[in-house]
Scaffold this motif. Structure first.
Motif, PDB file in Angstrom:
ATOM      1  N   ALA A  61       0.816  -1.211   0.000  1.00 53.84           N
ATOM      2  CA  ALA A  61       0.000   0.000   0.000  1.00 53.84           C
ATOM      3  C   ALA A  61       0.847   1.256   0.000  1.00 53.84           C
ATOM      4  N   GLN A  62       0.233   2.331  -0.486  1.00 57.02           N
ATOM      5  CA  GLN A  62       0.787   3.643  -0.233  1.00 57.02           C
ATOM      6  C   GLN A  62       0.671   3.922   1.267  1.00 57.02           C
ATOM      7  N   HIS A  63       1.204   5.029   1.711  1.00 58.50           N
ATOM      8  CA  HIS A  63       1.358   5.277   3.142  1.00 58.50           C
ATOM      9  C   HIS A  63       0.089   5.897   3.742  1.00 58.50           C
ATOM     10  N   TYR A  64      -0.813   5.023   4.228  1.00 53.79           N
ATOM     11  CA  TYR A  64      -2.054   5.479   4.830  1.00 53.79           C
ATOM     12  C   TYR A  64      -2.236   4.842   6.205  1.00 53.79           C
ATOM     13  N   ALA A  65      -2.569   5.665   7.183  1.00 54.20           N
ATOM     14  CA  ALA A  65      -2.760   5.158   8.542  1.00 54.20           C
ATOM     15  C   ALA A  65      -3.922   4.177   8.612  1.00 54.20           C
ATOM     16  N   PHE A  66      -4.985   4.402   7.826  1.00 52.74           N
ATOM     17  CA  PHE A  66      -6.143   3.509   7.912  1.00 52.74           C
ATOM     18  C   PHE A  66      -5.810   2.113   7.403  1.00 52.74           C
ATOM     19  N   VAL A  67      -4.828   2.003   6.512  1.00 54.75           N
ATOM     20  CA  VAL A  67      -4.383   0.696   6.041  1.00 54.75           C
ATOM     21  C   VAL A  67      -3.718  -0.071   7.182  1.00 54.75           C
ATOM     22  N   VAL A  68      -2.871   0.623   7.941  1.00 56.25           N
ATOM     23  CA  VAL A  68      -2.192   0.011   9.077  1.00 56.25           C
ATOM     24  C   VAL A  68      -3.189  -0.352  10.171  1.00 56.25           C
ATOM     25  N   HIS A  69      -4.117   0.550  10.440  1.00 54.78           N
ATOM     26  CA  HIS A  69      -5.098   0.317  11.498  1.00 54.78           C
ATOM     27  C   HIS A  69      -5.911  -0.951  11.212  1.00 54.78           C
ATOM     28  N   ALA A  70      -6.377  -1.102   9.970  1.00 53.99           N
ATOM     29  CA  ALA A  70      -7.157  -2.288   9.614  1.00 53.99           C
ATOM     30  C   ALA A  70      -6.303  -3.542   9.697  1.00 53.99           C
TER      31      ALA A  70
END
Length: 307
Positions: free
Chosen positions: A96-105
């Motif tokens: 993924a590109q750098h997104y906090a919601f990706v990490v959170h999920a």
């Protein structure tokens, strides 16, 4: 092709050695080697190669492994339901590109895993690497954005690489700054407000195409530019240098300690965040669960999921 051959193949990949896989499977090395040769002969493809580091899959082997795991996951679900067998080792990877919601999920996904063993990978990486990871079957899912500037170029790449894009949600551009930045006094920002502040963006490697940029307005000339490679650094520079970047507006306070805020940018553009996968592959149960958690997290920030 027999189910046992798929189990053998996956174990060889896991161990990186036929000898170690044979020990784990309580087989002799010649027996396991013969089983692998039979599988390659039947499939009419070379699945593995040997080098100094051990056994590694070929590009066809990586693709075969994706299908192999899908079959074994489904068999495991049957056994768990009707035979009360324990869950097998689960595998999942997302780029993924750098997104906090990706990490959170991703964190939430791991909390749901009911297994003693698993191998999950989250790659926050350059945009071009997302395409490469999916093309080489290193990752099952990719997460990135489209807008009016990059859509035509990236859509062409999706087609060339056999990928399909599914939109998740649309967002207006927001400026990310630290809570101590003087800009937080404003309810919204114009491009002129940003001229004297350092602009922070993610580097995109050797290609460095404007179309691969993770931030909109990648061609806009700025007086102060800083390239970074990870989210931790970009947030530290927001705090330490009053820098800014432009993104979707979703910030995870759980992951970012409430130090960063998002301010609407007065610019007429729409960012469409979505996920990509190989067209011919069905999503694994783990990937489907991840997408459910991703959508749930996005809704939690007041965005509507595109259906």
């Amino acid at each position: 092709m027999r189910l046992q051959q798929l189990i053998y193949f996956e174990k060889i990949i896991e161990k990186g050695s036929i000898n170690e896989a044979a020990k784990a499977l309580y087989l002799t090395q010649p027996s396991l080697s013969n089983a692998l040769k039979e599988l390659e002969s039947e499939m009419k493809v070379q699945l593995l190669v040997r080098n100094k580091q051990g056994i590694i899959p070929t590009s066809e082997g990586r693709e075969f492994l994706i299908y192999c795991r899908q079959i074994l996951d489904q068999v495991n679900l049957l056994e768990e339901k009707f035979k009360n067998e324990p869950l097998r080792k689960q595998n999942f990877s997302v780029s993924a590109q750098h997104y906090a919601f990706v990490v959170h999920a991703f964190v939430e996904l791991l909390r749901t895993v009911n297994a003693d063993e698993y191998k999950f990978t989250l790659r926050e990486t350059e945009t071009e690497n997302i395409f490469d990871d999916l093309a080489s079957f290193k990752s099952e899912l990719g997460i990135l954005y489209l807008n009016s500037f990059n859509q035509q170029v990236l859509t062409k790449l999706f087609k060339e690489k056999g990928l399909e894009f599914t939109p998740l949600f649309e967002a207006k551009p927001h400026v990310f700054v630290s809570r101590s930045n003087p800009l937080v006094a404003k309810k919204s920002l114009k491009l002129a407000d940003l001229e004297d502040y350092p602009y922070l963006s993610y580097e995109q490697g050797e290609t460095n195409s404007f179309y691969f940029s993770e931030e909109i307005l990648s061609t806009w000339d700025r007086k102060k530019n800083i390239k970074v490679s990870d989210r931790a650094t970009i947030f530290n520079l927001m705090v330490g240098l009053n820098g800014y970047t432009i993104s979707s507006g979703i910030i995870s306070s759980e992951l970012n300690d409430d130090k960063i805020v998002a301010i609407p940018l007065e610019y007429n553009d729409v960012i469409t965040l979505g996920w990509i996968k190989q067209q011919q592959l069905e999503l694994s149960p783990v990937a489907q669960k991840y997408l459910e958690l991703l959508e749930e997290h996005i809704r939690g920030y007041g965005f509507d999921i595109i259906v």
